[in-house]
Design an enzyme around this catalytic site. Structure first.
Site, PDB file in Angstrom:
ATOM      1  N   ASP A  30      -1.407  62.613 188.044  1.00 17.01           N
ATOM      2  CA  ASP A  30      -2.510  61.754 188.459  1.00 17.01           C
ATOM      3  C   ASP A  30      -3.276  61.289 187.217  1.00 17.01           C
ATOM      4  OD1 ASP A  30      -4.243  61.402 191.342  1.00 17.01           O
ATOM      5  OD2 ASP A  30      -5.336  61.072 189.472  1.00 17.01           O
ATOM      6  N   ASN A  87      -4.337  62.006 201.854  1.00 15.92           N
ATOM      7  CA  ASN A  87      -5.468  61.241 202.355  1.00 15.92           C
ATOM      8  C   ASN A  87      -4.941  60.069 203.176  1.00 15.92           C
ATOM      9  OD1 ASN A  87      -7.361  62.861 200.997  1.00 15.92           O
ATOM     10  ND2 ASN A  87      -7.142  61.672 199.107  1.00 15.92           N
ATOM     11  N   VAL A  96      -5.155  54.335 197.182  1.00 12.37           N
ATOM     12  CA  VAL A  96      -3.900  53.626 196.904  1.00 12.37           C
ATOM     13  C   VAL A  96      -3.092  53.641 198.196  1.00 12.37           C
ATOM     14  CG1 VAL A  96      -1.776  53.589 195.560  1.00 12.37           C
ATOM     15  CG2 VAL A  96      -3.933  54.282 194.459  1.00 12.37           C
ATOM     16  N   HIS A 100       1.211  59.048 199.610  1.00  7.15           N
ATOM     17  CA  HIS A 100       1.437  60.009 198.525  1.00  7.15           C
ATOM     18  C   HIS A 100       0.814  61.342 198.894  1.00  7.15           C
ATOM     19  CE1 HIS A 100      -2.261  57.747 197.740  1.00  7.15           C
ATOM     20  NE2 HIS A 100      -2.758  58.873 197.226  1.00  7.15           N
TER      21      HIS A 100
HETATM   22  P1  DGP Z   1      -5.873  58.626 196.931  1.00  8.65           P
HETATM   23  O1  DGP Z   1      -7.368  58.583 196.715  1.00  8.65           O
HETATM   24  O2  DGP Z   1      -5.446  59.753 197.826  1.00  8.65           O
HETATM   25  O3  DGP Z   1      -5.342  57.286 197.388  1.00  8.65           O
HETATM   26  O4  DGP Z   1      -5.233  58.957 195.528  1.00  8.65           O
HETATM   27  C1  DGP Z   1      -4.862  57.971 194.590  1.00  8.65           C
HETATM   28  C2  DGP Z   1      -4.711  58.652 193.264  1.00  8.65           C
HETATM   29  O5  DGP Z   1      -3.963  57.807 192.422  1.00  8.65           O
HETATM   30  C3  DGP Z   1      -6.036  58.928 192.543  1.00  8.65           C
HETATM   31  O6  DGP Z   1      -6.236  60.345 192.436  1.00  8.65           O
HETATM   32  C4  DGP Z   1      -5.852  58.300 191.166  1.00  8.65           C
HETATM   33  C5  DGP Z   1      -4.374  57.989 191.097  1.00  8.65           C
HETATM   34  N1  DGP Z   1      -4.046  56.787 190.367  1.00  8.65           N
HETATM   35  C6  DGP Z   1      -4.577  55.552 190.568  1.00  8.65           C
HETATM   36  N2  DGP Z   1      -3.988  54.664 189.737  1.00  8.65           N
HETATM   37  C7  DGP Z   1      -3.070  55.370 189.003  1.00  8.65           C
HETATM   38  C8  DGP Z   1      -2.144  54.990 187.987  1.00  8.65           C
HETATM   39  O7  DGP Z   1      -2.028  53.836 187.574  1.00  8.65           O
HETATM   40  N3  DGP Z   1      -1.368  55.977 187.466  1.00  8.65           N
HETATM   41  C9  DGP Z   1      -1.454  57.273 187.900  1.00  8.65           C
HETATM   42  N4  DGP Z   1      -0.656  58.165 187.310  1.00  8.65           N
HETATM   43  N5  DGP Z   1      -2.308  57.656 188.868  1.00  8.65           N
HETATM   44  C10 DGP Z   1      -3.106  56.709 189.418  1.00  8.65           C
END
Ligand code: DGP
Length: 114
Positions: A30, A87, A96, A100
């Site tokens: 993350d 989530n 997002v 996931h």
């Molecule tokens: P959620 O809030 O459950 O939709 O989690 C989305 C997660 O995705 C959040 O913890 C941050 C992560 N995230 C957002 N953009 C990126 C990215 O470009 N790369 C990575 N590795 N993680 C990301």
């Protein structure tokens, strides 16, 4: 080209180091870790939310869970325990909109608020 961030990561068009990948699933750190181990486990197929899974698609969650368990063992957090979170939707904290699973470990997780 897909506009979906996690589709771009899964396809390799947005270069990201995978900690696990197979035919169906990719996993990567993350970008904003909430724990010493914070891995996102993502199906390659674009599914917006867990609520979009049909009754014949439960295998998707099984694959995410199996991958998360394996990554937890490899990261050495299996003995102490870890948290898996999905989530769903805006009020569920999803930001997002590509399904996931979060794998969080390496510290004591707080109890969930009532
Ligand atoms: P959620 O809030 O459950 O939709 O989690 C989305 C997660 O995705 C959040 O913890 C941050 C992560 N995230 C957002 N953009 C990126 C990215 O470009 N790369 C990575 N590795 N993680 C990301």
């Amino acid at each position: 080209m897909s506009e979906c961030l996690f589709c771009r990561i899964a396809s390799g068009s947005l270069p990201t180091e995978f900690v696990f990948e197979d035919e169906h699933v990719v996993a990567f750190r993350d970008i904003n870790p909430a724990a010493p181990v914070h891995i996102l486990v993502v199906p390659r197929a674009h599914i917006e939310t867990v609520a979009d899974l049909g009754s014949d698609e439960t295998g998707v969650m099984s694959r995410l869970t199996a991958a998360a368990n394996r990554i937890a063992r490899e990261a050495g957090v299996d003995a102490g325990g870890y948290r898996l979170i999905v989530n769903c939707g805006r009020e569920g904290g999803q930001t997002v909109f590509h399904l996931h699973m979060h794998l969080l470990g390496g510290r004591k997780m707080p109890e969930l608020a009532a």
